[in-house]
Write a protein that holds these residues in place. Structure first.
Motif, PDB file in Angstrom:
ATOM      1  N   GLU A  31      -7.972   9.680  -1.025  1.00  0.00           N
ATOM      2  CA  GLU A  31      -8.843   8.720  -1.706  1.00  0.00           C
ATOM      3  C   GLU A  31     -10.018   9.443  -2.347  1.00  0.00           C
ATOM      4  O   GLU A  31     -10.448  10.488  -1.879  1.00  0.00           O
ATOM      5  N   TRP A  54       1.365   4.291  -2.773  1.00  0.00           N
ATOM      6  CA  TRP A  54       1.289   5.728  -2.506  1.00  0.00           C
ATOM      7  C   TRP A  54       2.508   6.454  -3.047  1.00  0.00           C
ATOM      8  O   TRP A  54       2.397   7.557  -3.585  1.00  0.00           O
ATOM      9  N   THR A  86       0.835  -1.203   0.000  1.00  0.00           N
ATOM     10  CA  THR A  86       0.000   0.000   0.000  1.00  0.00           C
ATOM     11  C   THR A  86       0.867   1.250   0.000  1.00  0.00           C
ATOM     12  O   THR A  86       0.645   2.181  -0.773  1.00  0.00           O
TER      13      THR A  86
END
Length: 152
Positions: free
Chosen positions: A142, A126, A122
């Motif tokens: 998001e 990013w 994750t």
């Protein structure tokens, strides 16, 4: 090859790329406007010595941050601060996958006083999103889309 207009720190001077090919690149001093050319061998040697580094906009002016974050909800501000901290850690000190990366994530979250758990893949996603947006921190939020998503 370097991307045109990308920023680097070359021997403690902020420069941008004006020309780049497979064997030669030209950098312009942002402050003075002077240009210098280097072949790939020279650039590799400068990089190994730590004299050529990509410019990462990791430090955000606090007044600018307060002004631009003003429209965000508190939960979004918290989320964005966590993401920025983790992205900056991964960019500042590239780490190998696995235990080393998970340890860095855990330490960063402890420093922020967060008890959540974030996966390594994750965070790497990013970092990719942040780099593709050329340092736009709002790309980490998001639900931001280029086109509106209308229900029919």
């Amino acid at each position: 090859m370097f991307k045109i207009n990308s920023k680097f720190i070359l021997d403690n001077t902020l420069v941008s790329v004006t020309y780049s090919s497979s064997c030669y690149s030209v950098f312009r001093d942002v402050k003075h406007g002077t240009e210098s050319g280097y072949n790939n061998y020279q650039l590799q040697r400068l990089h190994k010595k730590g004299l050529l580094k990509p410019m990462v906009f990791s430090e955000i002016d606090e007044e600018l941050a307060r002004a631009t974050y003003a429209f965000l909800a508190e939960s979004q501000k918290r989320e964005l601060n966590i993401k920025i901290a983790l992205v900056n850690q991964f960019i500042a000190a590239p780490v190998k996958a696995g235990e080393e990366a998970n340890q860095l994530i855990g330490e960063t979250l402890k420093l922020l006083g967060e008890d959540c758990c974030v996966g390594e893949s994750t965070v790497r996603g990013w970092v990719t999103k942040y780099r593709k947006s050329q340092g736009n921190v709002f790309s980490l939020l998001e639900g931001r889309r280029k086109k509106p998503n209308f229900a029919s």
